[in-house]
Design a protein around this motif. Structure first.
Motif, mmCIF file in Angstrom:
data_model
loop_
_atom_site.group_PDB
_atom_site.id
_atom_site.type_symbol
_atom_site.label_atom_id
_atom_site.label_comp_id
_atom_site.label_asym_id
_atom_site.label_seq_id
_atom_site.Cartn_x
_atom_site.Cartn_y
_atom_site.Cartn_z
ATOM 1 N N GLU A 50 11.256 122.913 -68.417
ATOM 2 C CA GLU A 50 11.115 121.583 -68.456
ATOM 3 C C GLU A 50 11.385 121.262 -70.034
ATOM 4 O O GLU A 50 11.184 121.989 -70.642
ATOM 5 C CB GLU A 50 9.893 121.026 -67.841
ATOM 6 C CG GLU A 50 8.726 121.372 -68.735
ATOM 7 C CD GLU A 50 8.306 120.841 -69.935
ATOM 8 O OE1 GLU A 50 8.873 119.613 -70.063
ATOM 9 O OE2 GLU A 50 7.820 121.490 -70.963
ATOM 10 N N GLY A 80 7.148 116.030 -68.422
ATOM 11 C CA GLY A 80 7.318 117.433 -68.209
ATOM 12 C C GLY A 80 6.681 117.921 -67.126
ATOM 13 O O GLY A 80 7.227 118.785 -66.280
ATOM 14 N N GLN A 138 8.412 117.307 -63.960
ATOM 15 C CA GLN A 138 9.520 118.289 -63.716
ATOM 16 C C GLN A 138 9.038 119.537 -63.129
ATOM 17 O O GLN A 138 9.582 120.250 -62.320
ATOM 18 C CB GLN A 138 10.331 118.547 -65.012
ATOM 19 C CG GLN A 138 11.250 117.239 -65.608
ATOM 20 C CD GLN A 138 11.561 117.611 -67.038
ATOM 21 O OE1 GLN A 138 12.235 118.633 -67.178
ATOM 22 N NE2 GLN A 138 11.435 116.572 -67.982
ATOM 23 N N ILE A 139 7.827 119.872 -63.531
ATOM 24 C CA ILE A 139 7.245 121.327 -63.279
ATOM 25 C C ILE A 139 6.963 121.037 -61.633
ATOM 26 O O ILE A 139 6.724 121.949 -61.086
ATOM 27 C CB ILE A 139 6.043 121.541 -64.255
ATOM 28 C CG1 ILE A 139 6.569 122.010 -65.550
ATOM 29 C CG2 ILE A 139 5.127 122.822 -63.493
ATOM 30 C CD1 ILE A 139 7.222 123.371 -65.657
ATOM 31 N N LYS A 152 9.331 122.017 -59.392
ATOM 32 C CA LYS A 152 9.915 123.302 -59.488
ATOM 33 C C LYS A 152 8.808 124.120 -58.854
ATOM 34 O O LYS A 152 9.169 125.167 -58.309
ATOM 35 C CB LYS A 152 10.288 123.494 -60.894
ATOM 36 C CG LYS A 152 11.573 123.021 -61.483
ATOM 37 C CD LYS A 152 12.147 123.598 -62.620
ATOM 38 C CE LYS A 152 13.565 123.026 -63.091
ATOM 39 N NZ LYS A 152 13.559 123.230 -64.508
#
Ligand code: 5GP
Length: 205
Positions: A72, A106, A109-110, A113
Motif C-alpha cells: 500500500e 493505507g 488499502q490493506i 487485500k
C-alpha cells in the motif's frame, strides 16, 4: 500445529503515541515484528535509515510503485509512505505477527487485500490532550499543528467505523496491554483455527 501470523494495522493521529506503543508491543511480544516503511520524507534527528524508515527519493519511491513492490502507499502531509511487500509477506510466511503503523488511507488499502487483518485505531483521551502532546514535542509549527488536528478530526469522521478496535492511549502501558490482549483474542478466533478443528475431527474418524 503452527499458528498463522496476524497482520496488525495500527493507525492514529500524530501525537496519539503510536510510536511509543509500538516499542512496548515489540518489547513484550517476541513474535511481533515491525514493518519498516519506505518514505520520501527527510529523517528527523535520531532516526536511522533502515530502522525508523527506509528513506528514499521520490524517484525511487515511484520506481517501487511501478515495480509493484509496495503493499500500500499514500501521501501524508506532502510526503509519500509505503509498506514494502516482500518483507511483510516473508514474515507472514514465517507465521510471525506483523505490525503496520500506517495512516487510514493505507489501512483501507490493506483491508481490501487482507480482509483478515486486524485494525486498531489509537486515540488520545481528547483533542486538547492531542494538541498539548504535539506542542510539547516541539517539532512542528503552530500552523502545522492546526493542520494536523483538523486532519485528525476529518479522518475520524471518515474512517473510525472501519476499524475493529479503538484503544484510548491515556497511559502507554495500559493501552499497549490492551493491544496485546487484542492479539491474543484474535488468535483464538474459530475462523483462524479451522485447521486445528479439522485435524481433531480427522484424527477421531
Ligand atoms: P511520520 O512522518 O510522523 O513518521 O508519519 C506520518 C504518518 O505517516 C503517520 O500517520 C504514520 O502512521 C504514517 N505512515 C508511516 N508509514 C506509513 C506507510 O508505510 N504507509 C502509510 N499509508 N502511512 C504510513
Amino acid at each position: 500445529m503452527q499458528e498463522k501470523g496476524i497482520l496488525l494495522v495500527l493507525s492514529g493521529p500524530s501525537g496519539a503515541g503510536k510510536g511509543t506503543i509500538c516499542k512496548y508491543l515489540l518489547a513484550h511480544n517476541p513474535s511481533l515484528k515491525y514493518s519498516i516503511s519506505a518514505t520520501t520524507r527527510a529523517p528527523r534527528t535520531g532516526e536511522l535509515n533502515g530502522q525508523s524508515y527506509h528513506f528514499v527519493s521520490k524517484d525511487t519511491f515511484q520506481e517501487m510503485i511501478a515495480q509493484d513492490e509496495l503493499l500500500e502507499h499514500a501521501e501524508v502531509y506532502g510526503n509519500y509512505y509505503g509498506t514494502p511487500k516482500n518483507y511483510v509477506q516473508k514474515l507472514l510466511d514465517e507465521n510471525l505477527d506483523v505490525i503496520l503503523e500506517i495512516d487510514p488511507q493505507g489501512a483501507m488499502q490493506i483491508k481490501n487485500k487482507f480482509p483478515e487483518a486486524v485494525f486498531v485505531l489509537i486515540l488520545p483521551p481528547s483533542l486538547t490532550e492531542l494538541s498539548d502532546r504535539i506542542y510539547k514535542r516541539g517539532t512542528d509549527t503552530a500552523e502545522v499543528i492546526r493542520h494536523r488536528l483538523s486532519k485528525a478530526v476529518s479522518e475520524l469522521k471518515f474512517c473510525a467505523s472501519k476499524y475493529d478496535y479503538l484503544v484510548i492511549n491515556d497511559e502507554v502501558n495500559k493501552a499497549s496491554d490492551k493491544i496485546l490482549a487484542i492479539i491474543t483474542s484474535e488468535k483464538c478466533r474459530v475462523g483462524r483455527n479451522m485447521p486445528v478443528v479439522e485435524e481433531i475431527i480427522c484424527n477421531n474418524n
